[in-house]
Design an enzyme around this catalytic site. Structure first.
Site, short mmCIF file in Angstrom:
data_model
loop_
_atom_site.label_atom_id
_atom_site.label_comp_id
_atom_site.label_asym_id
_atom_site.label_seq_id
_atom_site.Cartn_x
_atom_site.Cartn_y
_atom_site.Cartn_z
N HIS A 168 0.83 -1.20 0.00
CA HIS A 168 0.00 0.00 0.00
C HIS A 168 0.87 1.26 0.00
O HIS A 168 0.65 2.20 -0.77
CB HIS A 168 -0.92 -0.04 1.22
CG HIS A 168 -1.93 1.05 1.27
ND1 HIS A 168 -2.64 1.34 2.41
CD2 HIS A 168 -2.37 1.92 0.33
CE1 HIS A 168 -3.46 2.34 2.16
NE2 HIS A 168 -3.31 2.72 0.91
N GLU A 212 2.49 1.60 -3.34
CA GLU A 212 1.55 2.14 -4.32
C GLU A 212 1.55 3.67 -4.28
O GLU A 212 1.54 4.35 -5.31
CB GLU A 212 0.15 1.61 -4.04
CG GLU A 212 -0.95 2.24 -4.88
CD GLU A 212 -2.20 2.56 -4.07
OE1 GLU A 212 -2.66 3.72 -4.11
OE2 GLU A 212 -2.70 1.66 -3.38
N HIS A 213 1.58 4.23 -3.08
CA HIS A 213 1.62 5.68 -2.93
C HIS A 213 2.97 6.25 -3.38
O HIS A 213 3.04 7.27 -4.07
CB HIS A 213 1.40 6.06 -1.46
CG HIS A 213 -0.03 6.02 -1.02
ND1 HIS A 213 -0.69 7.11 -0.53
CD2 HIS A 213 -0.93 5.00 -0.99
CE1 HIS A 213 -1.93 6.78 -0.21
NE2 HIS A 213 -2.10 5.49 -0.47
N GLU A 219 -4.47 7.14 6.91
CA GLU A 219 -5.53 6.52 6.12
C GLU A 219 -6.02 5.23 6.78
O GLU A 219 -7.22 4.99 6.90
CB GLU A 219 -5.03 6.21 4.71
CG GLU A 219 -6.07 5.51 3.84
CD GLU A 219 -5.53 5.03 2.51
OE1 GLU A 219 -6.26 4.31 1.81
OE2 GLU A 219 -4.38 5.36 2.18
#
Length: 1018
Positions: free
Chosen positions: A114, A117-118, A215
């Site tokens: 994750h 991905e950022h 998040e």
């Protein structure tokens, strides 16, 4: 963006599956035989150059398959030197799509895929600027751009109608994934870091910061997300599904920059990737660009990212976890319980096709066995969000369970689950329910949506990611033939599958979840202890490094960059004129206004009707949204709710009723109404109108038991939506004090409505409410204040209009000439400044500040829209990059309010200060012509978003915006200059003395003690 199992609630909305199979997870394997005669020009072109065994630009063609039922040609290729997998879908669709995906299989819960991905989107070799992904949002006319992390894959999809834009975005995406900078500063910003609360103050406390860190705190603020994550971890524990791919906030600070880079080195390699292109563009151009610029520089590796089969258990397992209390749900009904079953391999196309249908038969709609046995007896307030078939993992699963369960009911529910499976095994399913599901597949195949290409990419990803054959999975006719053949050969086929997968299956996992008062406190204590352990271990040198790193990151976030390396379109590329929609207007049945639009709808007819509510008695108006939610679910015309639902499934794509609210294009008066929507195959038009006739003339509003069940389900759904859409609720609450439109919207769909539903769900006697709804239905339903729109194929329009006229003739009431937007009664609304802090037990905030906007045809509407987009990069930097929130921006839509917002935000007052700084930045003129041009491109992503044939003409019908007005508005946007933008910023924002503000989030002393803020405890 995260696609952890929490979002497998794509099964959450099983009703949506029934009417939109081609956008669900296992879509490519669903369908029924349909024949088409239309020739696909894109397909013919690709078949002329691609033949099995031929080589094209470094790729070898493996499969070429024409799929008439989807009107496309699929070509599968493999890169010769790296073994990269490639799928091209040739279809006559100008909204071309691209997606590149990687199998990402973490073995811990640090969130490495994750965070990666950022981070790859924060700059690359060819585009060495800060966050080129977000900067391209304003340099493109994309119709979709995103990046998503699932449990075992990461995908990067986009779509656009502009060929130059397609090449630009493909270059940015490919450079990001194959040649990212992966700088330490970007890792710290996007993932996690230790930093002083005030980076410039060495004496301020050190704390955890990071976009993904915050998040994930927001994700797990929803107890159903906790529940779903644990279900997957518990059912499939041995490999990657046993961890949290998105990241557990308490594990994220264990991830190092070195581990991130190592994970990238073998997961983000062409040998581990799957590339997808879709649309009417040239395949050879794509292959040449991808090979020459990227793939030819790599050699094949063995990434070893395969996910093994989950070992089958010899006995069931169970567990119990805790969560926090939901302030919007009854205090004594907040438990959850569910059973998950390990099913077939996701690559088994026929078996998964059957399991999808079986899952729908078990839980979809009021005729489903589990709906009858679990929901109607009110064992819980609704299905667990995990309920249904899930095909996002190597071993698929099915979950059945409830949320909103009262104390002492869990064991009763578990027993009833077993009993229900036994009854299904014995009795099977009515043939008519199977026919209804097959009908919905046929309808979905014909229903044309602009997002088909990118939707297909996302639905293929889980299957293709596990080495399933994507071309074979698209052979929908074959799958449905196999299913029908199995049923014909063995009438007990589905019953035997129930026995195999549910009754005899020992690999099942039962999970209980209950709230505790100390849950949030315990989480905070654990985070504080983790932070303390990190801080206590710091040397003086470490502390200095943290301080220096904070300053360096702040400096990087603030610096002005040279963005000339990024590709871009120009406003000059945008047409000042439009393709006009063919519309005809007439009156039927003594005066009902009808809009007809002949479109290439592929044999589907689309129907909409608006019933105006201005003549309703004032005491009934607050009940409009509740009536909309229950109207088609109570039964009508002599059919009970089950029989009615069955007829809806057999003949339509669903009947939808929703509140309709629209501001006048010239002033602030508003149209309030109820919108009816449906579509069907042309052969079923008379059936569709007959169902609406039953609703409008003979709706059953007397079944109190059914109504009570619906209220609890609706209240649960709305309660769950607050944590997911907190920014939307904050914007609605903030705008409710500044305009009549905002006030009504808050009453009909905001936190006010959520609270109203909560009170109703806790009411022991709902009969008085049902009586009110009966009175409302009696006054409202009919053709007195109705207007209608239909879209149909040109060859079917005459027959459609004849059926429509018959339908209208059978309705009660006499059509009236009424004013859709009556003059405002100023005594009923006075604009005022109001600032409200809605206190929820969330670990993150959602903030908004709103002022009244302007009508659509106001001369400032265009410049204001550009202003909103112009502020986006500034707000993104201040709220996300510096502040660590997941997102933030400014929403400006003509006819609605002007709203600043933030999403999953660790800050509160700092964010409102950022809103003010954004305005000051504009007023100082600290922007360039390039900034204005990019803002205009961003606006036109919305203005020129593709519209399906079934929705063309709705701008005129719903919003009363003619093509002339629309063209005038786009010219206003294109012609806006710096002086216009600064003028409207001063007039409508700086000089506006009335504003609304809202903060949704945890208790905050600074707001609690502020006399200008009202705190509302939930």
């Amino acid at each position: 963006m995260l696609l952890v199992p929490q979002l497998r609630a794509a099964a959450r909305a099983l009703a949506a599956v029934r009417s939109s199979w081609l956008h669900s997870r296992q879509t490519p394997r669903w369908g029924c035989p349909v024949s088409y005669s239309t020739q696909c020009q894109a397909g013919e072109a690709v078949r002329s150059v691609a033949s099995v065994g031929s080589d094209l630009h470094g790729f070898r063609v493996l499969q070429v398959q024409e799929l008439a039922e989807l009107q496309l040609t699929a070509v599968r290729l493999q890169h010769i030197s790296t073994a990269a997998d490639y799928l091209h879908i040739a279809k006559d669709d100008p909204n071309n799509a691209f997606c590149i995906g990687f199998r990402t299989t973490p073995l811990d819960s640090t969130g490495v895929p994750h965070i990666l991905e950022h981070t790859v989107l924060c700059g690359s070799e060819k585009y060495p600027v800060r966050d080129p992904f977000f900067k391209m949002l304003n340099r493109s006319l994309s119709t979709f751009m995103n990046a998503m992390t699932g449990s075992d894959y990461t995908i990067y999809p986009f779509s656009t109608q502009n060929p130059t834009d397609f090449r630009n975005l493909m270059s940015v995406y490919l450079d990001a994934v194959f040649k990212p900078n992966l700088s330490e500063l970007d890792f710290c910003q996007e993932g996690w870091r230790l930093e002083h609360a005030d980076p410039k103050n060495k004496n301020s406390p050190i704390e955890f910061k990071g976009v993904v860190f915050n998040e994930m705190k927001g994700v797990f603020a929803d107890s159903q997300n906790i529940f779903m994550q644990k279900l997957q971890n518990g059912l499939l524990p041995s490999h990657t599904y046993g961890v949290v791919s998105g990241g557990n906030p308490l594990d994220i600070p264990s991830l190092t920059w070195y581990q991130l880079k190592k994970f990238h080195s073998y997961h983000y390699h062409p040998s581990n990737c799957r590339i997808y292109t879709y649309g009417n563009q040239n395949l050879e151009d794509h292959l040449s660009f991808i090979n020459e610029n990227y793939l030819r520089h790599f050699t094949k590796i063995e990434p070893h990212t395969e996910v093994p089969d989950e070992p089958i258990w010899s006995k069931p397992l169970s567990d119990h976890i805790h969560c926090g209390f939901d302030s919007l749900a009854p205090a004594d009904a907040q438990k959850s319980v569910a059973i998950s079953y390990r099913l077939a391999d996701v690559t088994d196309i026929s078996e998964c096709f059957m399991l999808n249908i079986l899952g729908e038969l078990l839980v979809g709609g009021p005729n489903a066995p589990f709906y009858k046995s679990l929901l109607e007896p009110l064992h819980g307030s609704g299905f667990s969000s995990a309920t249904g078939f899930c095909g996002h993992t190597r071993n698929t699963s099915f979950t059945i369970g409830l949320q909103g369960v009262k104390d002492g009911r869990a064991e009763v529910i578990l027993t009833e689950i077993e009993n229900t499976f036994e009854r299904v095994k014995k009795e099977g399913f009515p043939k008519v329910r199977i026919e209804a599901i097959l009908h919905s597949i046929e309808l979905a195949l014909k229903h044309q949506t602009p997002a088909f290409g990118v939707g297909l990419a996302m639905s293929l990803a889980p299957f293709w990611n596990q080495d399933g054959d994507p071309v074979k999975s698209l052979a929908i006719n074959q799958a449905i033939d196999d299913f029908k053949k199995s049923l014909e050969e063995n009438p007990r086929y589905l019953q035997e599958k129930v026995n195999q997968y549910f009754i005899k299956n020992k690999h099942k996992y039962t999970l209980h979840m209950s709230p505790t008062e100390s849950f949030e406190k315990t989480l905070k204590e654990k985070e504080a202890a983790l932070l303390k352990s990190h801080v206590d271990s710091l040397s003086d040198e470490d502390r200095q490094m943290i301080y220096d790193m904070g300053l360096k990151l702040a400096e990087k976030q603030q610096e002005t960059e040279d963005l000339s390396c990024l590709p871009t379109l120009r406003p000059q590329d945008i047409s000042r004129t439009i393709d006009r929609v063919q519309l005809s207007h007439m009156r039927f049945s003594d005066g009902v206004p009808v809009q007809a639009s002949p479109q290439s709808t592929n044999g589907i007819t689309y129907f909409r009707a608006v019933l105006d509510v201005q003549t309703l008695p004032p005491d009934l108006v607050p009940y409009v949204p509740l009536l909309c939610s229950v109207l088609t679910n109570m039964g009508a015309g002599g059919l009970d709710f089950r029989e009615f639902d069955q007829q809806v499934e057999l003949t339509t794509g669903g009947l939808s009723v929703s509140p309709h609210l629209q501001q006048h294009v010239h002033n602030y008066s508003i149209e309030r109404g109820v919108l009816f929507s449906s579509y069907c195959l042309q052969k079923n038009v008379s059936h569709m109108f007959n169902l609406w006739e039953k609703i409008l003339t003979e709706v059953n509003m007397e079944n109190l038991s059914r109504f009570s069940t619906l209220v609890k389900m609706i209240a649960t759904e709305k309660s769950n939506s607050v944590i997911h859409g907190g920014h939307s609720y904050a914007m609605q609450a903030a705008s409710s004090s500044v305009s009549p439109y905002g006030a009504v919207r808050e009453q009909w769909s905001g936190l006010t409505y959520v609270e109203q539903l909560k009170k109703l769900s806790e009411t022991s006697n709902l009969k008085p409410v049902l009586i009110k709804l009966s009175q409302l239905a009696f006054v409202l339903l009919g053709k007195k204040c109705m207007r209608v729109a239909v879209n149909s194929s040109p060859e079917h329009m005459d027959s459609t209009l004849k059926e429509l006229e018959l339908f209208l003739d059978n309705l009660g009431g006499t059509p009236q000439n009424y004013e859709t937007h009556p003059p405002l009664d100023e005594s009923q609304f006075t604009p005022q400044t109001r600032r409200t802090h809605h206190v929820f037990p969330f670990p993150v905030n959602y903030a908004s500040r709103s002022v009244a906007g302007v009508p659509y045809r106001h001369p400032d509407a265009g410049p204001l829209r550009v202003l909103g987009r112009l502020m986006f990069p500034f707000l993104h930097r201040e709220i996300r990059e510096k502040g660590g929130a997941y997102g933030g921006g400014a929403s400006v839509s003509p006819g609605g309010p002007i709203s600043f917002y933030s999403y999953r935000d660790p800050n509160s007052s700092q964010t409102f200060e950022a809103f003010n700084r954004a305005l000051n930045w504009v007023l100082k003129g600290d922007f360039t012509q390039r900034d204005i041009d990019e803002a205009k491109l961003g606006v036109f992503q919305s203005i020129d978003a593709p519209i399906g044939p079934g929705s063309r003409g709705l701008r005129n019908f719903l919003a009363h915006i003619t093509d002339d007005m629309f063209e005038e508005h786009r010219v206003s946007v294109l012609d806006s200059d710096a002086q216009d933008i600064m003028r409207v910023a001063r007039t409508h924002l700086l000089d506006c003395h009335i504003e609304g503000a809202c903060l949704i989030g945890p208790s905050n002393d600074s707001f609690k003690d502020d006399p200008f803020w009202e705190c509302v405890q939930h």
